[in-house]
Structures are given as C-alpha cells and as structure tokens.
Design an enzyme around this catalytic site. Structure first.
Site, mmCIF file in Angstrom:
data_model
loop_
_atom_site.group_PDB
_atom_site.id
_atom_site.type_symbol
_atom_site.label_atom_id
_atom_site.label_comp_id
_atom_site.label_asym_id
_atom_site.label_seq_id
_atom_site.Cartn_x
_atom_site.Cartn_y
_atom_site.Cartn_z
ATOM 1 N N ASP A 15 0.806 -1.226 0.000
ATOM 2 C CA ASP A 15 0.000 0.000 0.000
ATOM 3 C C ASP A 15 0.834 1.270 0.000
ATOM 4 O O ASP A 15 0.588 2.191 -0.775
ATOM 5 C CB ASP A 15 -0.928 0.047 1.227
ATOM 6 N N ARG A 94 -0.376 5.191 16.126
ATOM 7 C CA ARG A 94 -0.611 6.235 15.114
ATOM 8 C C ARG A 94 -0.239 7.642 15.560
ATOM 9 O O ARG A 94 0.412 8.371 14.812
ATOM 10 C CB ARG A 94 -2.061 6.192 14.600
ATOM 11 N N ASP A 123 -7.359 4.535 10.613
ATOM 12 C CA ASP A 123 -5.999 5.074 10.660
ATOM 13 C C ASP A 123 -5.851 6.406 9.935
ATOM 14 O O ASP A 123 -5.105 7.275 10.366
ATOM 15 C CB ASP A 123 -5.008 4.037 10.123
ATOM 16 N N SER A 175 -4.458 -8.307 5.667
ATOM 17 C CA SER A 175 -3.800 -7.035 5.918
ATOM 18 C C SER A 175 -3.371 -7.081 7.381
ATOM 19 O O SER A 175 -4.193 -7.285 8.273
ATOM 20 C CB SER A 175 -4.777 -5.887 5.674
HETATM 21 N N1 ARG Z 1 -9.106 -2.182 13.560
HETATM 22 C C1 ARG Z 1 -7.883 -1.758 14.145
HETATM 23 C C2 ARG Z 1 -7.932 -0.292 14.452
HETATM 24 O O1 ARG Z 1 -8.736 0.406 13.906
HETATM 25 C C3 ARG Z 1 -6.681 -2.085 13.305
HETATM 26 C C4 ARG Z 1 -6.620 -1.414 11.966
HETATM 27 C C5 ARG Z 1 -5.464 -1.836 11.073
HETATM 28 N N2 ARG Z 1 -5.538 -3.241 10.791
HETATM 29 C C6 ARG Z 1 -4.844 -3.884 9.840
HETATM 30 N N3 ARG Z 1 -4.989 -5.163 9.799
HETATM 31 N N4 ARG Z 1 -4.090 -3.274 8.991
HETATM 32 O O2 ARG Z 1 -7.182 0.186 15.262
#
Ligand code: ARG
Length: 391
Positions: A15, A94, A123, A175
C-alpha cells in the site's frame, strides 16, 4: 506556492510502496519515513524497495522505547481497551508516528505529509487528526483515498508496472499491522464474520490447543503501575513486553476475534493477537484490585473506557487525554507489588498477588478463629444502609 517535497509514512508494504510512484508522477520529491514500533523491519529490503519505487531517501526511526514509555505504559496504567477486547495496538502507534512525521517534515522543510491509509479505515483519521492538531499548515496527501485503485489486483498490477518488488508478505491474503503491543489482522476470509479464522491468520501466537500441556507460572513486579521485573529480574518495560510476547505467544495468550465499530461508521471484523498486553493488563488489574480502595477503583473504570475511546478515535493529542493521564498517574501511587500469573492454553490468570500497600486484611476477611471483624457494627450499618428505602 507549495514546495513539492513530501514526507510519506512508509511501512514497506504494498500500500505505501505504490504511493511513492503515484506521488513522484505528480512531481513530488518523496522522502519515505519508516517508524520502527517493534513490527520487525528489514531495513535493507525496505530501502531497496522505497528507492526502487522512486523515493529520494528512506529514513528509519527507532521509536520502540518512546512507544513503550510514552504510549504503551500510560495505556497500561489506564487498562485501556476499546469495546472491551481490543487492546489498541494499532491505534496507539498512530499518534506517535504522526508526531514524528510532523517533526521530520519540519526538519526537511517539506510542506506536505502523506500516508497510505485507505479511505474507509480508522488510521486515516488518527494520522490526519494528529497532524492537523500539531501542524495545521502541513498539506496532507492520502493517495489511496484519492485514487481509483479499488482492488488489490489493480494495486499489484500498478506495482508491477512501476518495478516495485512484491514479496511474499504483500501476497498474504491478510492485511496485517504489527507492533510491540500487538498484531491486527483483517481482510481475506476474515471478511466473513461467520467463518472461523484459519490457523494461518495468526502471526505470533500458537493455537492454544497445540500449546504446552503444562501451565507456566511467571511473576510481574510493578512499581507505581510500571512493570519493572519479570520473574524477579529487573528489566526495562520494553524488554518485559518483548519477552511476554514471546512466552505468552507460545501459550496461545491474547487472541481476540472481534466485530468492532469503526469510527467511520462501519462494523468490521478483525482478529488480534496481544500476548504481552493481555498478560500485563490482567496482572495490573489484579494488583490494582489489591491496593486501590473501592471508590477509586470504581471511579477509574469508566475513565479507562473513555481513555480507550480517545485512543481509538484519534484524540490522543487532546487536553482530555493529557488530563486523564495525570489522573491515572496519581492513581498508581500505591500500585507497587508482585503478581503471579499462570499461563495455560490461551489463558493468563492471576493466581497470586502481594504488596506493601495491600488493603486486603486477612484478619477482617477470614472465617476462622482469627476473625477480627466487628459483627455488631454490621447490624447498625445494615439498618442505616436500608433506611432510605423504608428498611
Ligand atoms: N481495527 C484496528 C484499528 O482500527 C486495526 C486497523 C489496522 N488493521 C490492519 N490489519 N491493517 O485500530
């Protein structure tokens, strides 16, 4: 006029790799910024990939200690979770990555920051809200949100056309986001909430059924809510977390299979692995139950939930989060002591706890001869307690 320099939050995955030529084609000089939050990175491969894709340079930033001390530990003091069972690994990382992205952009005199999040996840919100709070003047570019690159196949095709190496991990059907505090896994067959996650979906934990048949005991010593010793050996929190991920992972600890409510209004299915976080939160809670008085313990609970919500929704850099941190820190004054944990086939249970600050008094709790509790006082207490209700 905006200068054409952009700092891209780069993970090394597909990505964020395809974002590089996309930005370059639009005339940007791309600085790829890679945050090491304990996901395990292959710097050589990442550099080859980023430069191969057209970045002017790759910066690798070791944030593990910072992440452990300033994000994970506060979250542990709060026992923060979202919708009870998500221990927030991805969400917690993040704001740190965004903060550093801003610092790097300033240092490099770049006027833009970019990330590779899609337009339907949490994110993008966390990155952008944090960037806007810290540096509203930075222009934010989200290639994967603007771009009509809708499927994974199209993305791979684009990567091929632009000579981006696609390694085995990018061909994984899932992912995956990973850091010190845990792993988040989604997509592929997991998108059917009625399908049990296949074995290969889990990354760092052994299937509890295949884990050792004998339980493992270990002890965690906390000082003011901070883990300081593992099995009586002094260690820094970062090493304790790493060690517990390994040991806990081998015992199948910390798996969760959730339907969660994303900030952007959709329900999604994600599975999680967080061995260290699970063990540490359970141990921390057990110690708090021993040393915190009832009012404080109960009052802390909804605030923990609020704190987890702030982390989940990208509101880390806010006055409320900072204020709650001060409160939680104060609650930890007496959270010093030892907790013995028993790990067995996917469960981590506190089986022993001790502290100089224990409020537990055996002579009050006991049902033996040693009993010192004043039963006569109970009678009057009950009378008054029931009085408002006509008792
Ligand atoms: N659902 C989780 C969050 O919003 C993780 C998001 C990222 N997940 C991933 N498999 N890339 O914090």
């Amino acid at each position: 006029m905006q200068n054409k320099k952009v700092v891209l939050a780069y993970s090394g995955g597909l990505d964020t790799s395809v974002c590089i030529p996309w930005l370059a084609e639009r005339g940007y000089e791309v600085i790829a910024y890679m945050a090491d939050v304990g996901q395990g990175i292959d710097t050589v491969a990442a550099r080859r990939r980023a430069i191969g894709a057209g970045a002017s340079k790759l910066m690798v930033d070791d944030l593990k200690k910072d992440f452990a001390e300033h994000y994970i530990l506060p979250s542990l003091r709060a026992n923060a979770t979202y919708e009870r069972d998500y221990l927030l690994a991805t969400a917690l990382s993040r704001p740190l990555i965004a903060r550093r992205l801003v610092e790097v952009a300033k240092k490099e005199r770049a006027e833009c920051a970019a990330h590779g999040c899609t337009g339907k996840g949490n994110d993008q919100v966390r990155f952008e809200v944090t960037i806007r709070m810290l540096a509203p003047e930075l222009k934010i570019i989200a290639p994967l949100r603007e771009w009509d690159l809708t499927s994974r196949e199209a993305e791979i095709e684009y990567a091929r056309e632009h000579n981006i190496e696609i390694d085995v991990t990018s061909r994984s059907p899932y992912s995956i986001d990973m850091n010190l505090w845990g792993v988040s896994i989604e997509c592929g067959v997991l998108e059917d909430p009625n399908v049990e996650p296949p074995r290969d979906a889990y990354q760092i934990t052994t299937d509890p059924a295949a884990s050792p048949d004998e339980p493992l005991y270990l002890s965690v010593y906390f000082e003011k809510g901070v883990p300081k010793k593992l099995n009586d050996s002094p260690m820094n929190p970062l090493d304790i977390i790493r060690e517990l991920n390994k040991t806990g992972g081998a015992y199948g600890i910390g798996r969760a299979d959730l339907i969660e409510d994303r900030l952007v209004g959709i329900k999604s299915r994600e599975i999680y692995e967080a061995p260290a976080a699970t063990i540490l939160i359970a141990a921390h809670r057990a110690l708090e139950a021993l040393v915190l008085d009832r009012e404080l313990l109960h009052f802390k609970e909804p605030l923990s939930q609020k704190y987890g919500y702030l982390i989940y929704t990208g509101l880390w850099e806010t006055p409320l989060r900072r204020s709650l941190d001060r409160f939680f820190e104060e609650t930890q004054r007496n959270v010093t002591g030892n907790v013995r944990m028993k790990l067995y086939k996917g469960t981590a249970v506190a089986v022993g706890r001790s502290s100089h600050f224990a409020l537990y008094k055996k002579e009050l709790a006991t049902y033996t001869e040693e009993d010192a509790f004043d039963r006569n006082a109970a009678e009057g207490f009950i009378k008054i307690w029931s009085m408002p209700y006509g008792g």
